[in-house]
Design a protein around this motif. Structure first.
Motif, PDB file in Angstrom:
ATOM      1  N   PRO A 139      31.157  54.352  64.509  1.00  0.00           N
ATOM      2  CA  PRO A 139      30.935  55.364  65.553  1.00  0.00           C
ATOM      3  C   PRO A 139      30.916  56.798  65.017  1.00  0.00           C
ATOM      4  N   TYR A 140      31.338  57.007  63.771  1.00  0.00           N
ATOM      5  CA  TYR A 140      31.411  58.344  63.215  1.00  0.00           C
ATOM      6  C   TYR A 140      30.204  58.693  62.345  1.00  0.00           C
ATOM      7  N   THR A 141      29.286  57.759  62.209  1.00  0.00           N
ATOM      8  CA  THR A 141      28.106  57.979  61.385  1.00  0.00           C
ATOM      9  C   THR A 141      26.878  58.013  62.289  1.00  0.00           C
ATOM     10  N   ILE A 142      26.043  59.041  62.121  1.00  0.00           N
ATOM     11  CA  ILE A 142      24.825  59.123  62.931  1.00  0.00           C
ATOM     12  C   ILE A 142      23.589  58.671  62.159  1.00  0.00           C
ATOM     13  N   ARG A 158       9.639  57.037  47.838  1.00  0.00           N
ATOM     14  CA  ARG A 158      10.184  56.046  48.755  1.00  0.00           C
ATOM     15  C   ARG A 158      11.591  56.443  49.148  1.00  0.00           C
ATOM     16  N   ASP A 159      11.849  56.464  50.440  1.00  0.00           N
ATOM     17  CA  ASP A 159      13.204  56.652  50.919  1.00  0.00           C
ATOM     18  C   ASP A 159      13.339  55.975  52.269  1.00  0.00           C
ATOM     19  N   LEU A 160      14.583  55.876  52.720  1.00  0.00           N
ATOM     20  CA  LEU A 160      14.876  55.104  53.909  1.00  0.00           C
ATOM     21  C   LEU A 160      15.967  55.822  54.698  1.00  0.00           C
ATOM     22  N   PHE A 161      15.807  55.862  56.017  1.00  0.00           N
ATOM     23  CA  PHE A 161      16.846  56.397  56.884  1.00  0.00           C
ATOM     24  C   PHE A 161      17.253  55.292  57.855  1.00  0.00           C
ATOM     25  N   LEU A 162      18.534  54.920  57.818  1.00  0.00           N
ATOM     26  CA  LEU A 162      19.073  53.925  58.746  1.00  0.00           C
ATOM     27  C   LEU A 162      19.769  54.643  59.884  1.00  0.00           C
ATOM     28  N   GLU A 163      19.517  54.205  61.103  1.00  0.00           N
ATOM     29  CA  GLU A 163      20.107  54.870  62.269  1.00  0.00           C
ATOM     30  C   GLU A 163      21.560  54.504  62.494  1.00  0.00           C
ATOM     31  N   GLY A 164      22.017  53.417  61.907  1.00  0.00           N
ATOM     32  CA  GLY A 164      23.409  53.018  62.081  1.00  0.00           C
ATOM     33  C   GLY A 164      23.935  52.297  60.849  1.00  0.00           C
ATOM     34  N   ILE A 165      25.199  52.506  60.558  1.00  0.00           N
ATOM     35  CA  ILE A 165      25.856  51.849  59.429  1.00  0.00           C
ATOM     36  C   ILE A 165      26.891  50.893  60.006  1.00  0.00           C
ATOM     37  N   LEU A 166      26.998  49.719  59.406  1.00  0.00           N
ATOM     38  CA  LEU A 166      27.949  48.715  59.875  1.00  0.00           C
ATOM     39  C   LEU A 166      29.196  48.715  58.993  1.00  0.00           C
ATOM     40  N   THR A 167      30.343  48.612  59.636  1.00  0.00           N
ATOM     41  CA  THR A 167      31.611  48.465  58.919  1.00  0.00           C
ATOM     42  C   THR A 167      32.307  47.222  59.463  1.00  0.00           C
TER      43      THR A 167
END
Length: 190
Positions: free
Chosen positions: A158-161, A138-147
């Motif tokens: 904006p610096y994380t893809i 099991r793994d997960l890829f998130l398209e965006g991180i919130l700060t």
């Protein structure tokens, strides 16, 4: 009656191959659907009997053994994806809560993930995000991180893809519906 090699091949193509093609085409389009081995073989034979019947009434083997099962698999896969938020009566639902939670996600949403070490990750699970359907990995890829900015608003970094998360480290995942206007990750905390 003696069965020749050609006849044996025709029987296999007429009975097993169409079911295999149809089932695996659906699984390519709806990856969270899994059948046990016995269920899969019975499904291949059941579906194959339909295509074998078409073969017996005169349809060519290339049509019943390849083209129709492939086309039917594509159509059923598209229909299953379109109606995936509703209960499926013709396809088995995902067998685990993990699979169901991510398979049922049609629209982008915010997620709050808590890891075993207490780390809290806030992100966006959207069209470019991925969740593993492999029960052993099991793994997960998130398209965006919130700060969070100084005013308490959550914004997409904006610096994380994207961010990959090892599923074995996840304790909880909270899914939050993105309201209209939240698409850019702008949400004020309450």
């Amino acid at each position: 009656m003696e069965v020749t090699t050609r006849e044996a091949l025709e029987i296999a193509v007429s009975w097993l191959v169409p079911g295999f093609i149809l089932s695996n085409t659906i699984r390519l389009l709806v990856p969270f659907i899994r059948w046990e081995r016995q269920e899969a073989v019975l499904g291949y034979l059941a579906v194959g009997s339909l295509f074998a019947t078409l073969r017996l009434i005169g349809f060519p083997i290339w049509l019943t053994g390849l083209v129709l099962p492939l086309a039917a698999g594509v159509v059923l896969g598209i229909v299953a994806n379109y109606f995936r938020e509703q209960v499926s009566h013709f396809l088995p639902l995902p067998s685990t809560a993990w699979d169901a939670a991510f398979w049922m996600r049609r629209k982008p949403c915010f997620v709050v993930i808590v890891l075993k070490d207490g780390t809290v990750i806030r992100g966006i699970y959207g069209r470019n995000s991925r969740a593993s359907s492999d029960p052993d990995r099991r793994d997960l890829f998130l398209e965006g991180i919130l700060t969070q900015d100084a005013k308490g608003r959550w914004r997409v970094d904006p610096y994380t893809i994207g961010l990959w998360i090892d599923g074995s480290q996840i304790v909880t995942i909270k899914f939050i519906v993105a309201k209209r206007g939240d698409e850019n990750g702008e949400r004020t905390t309450s």
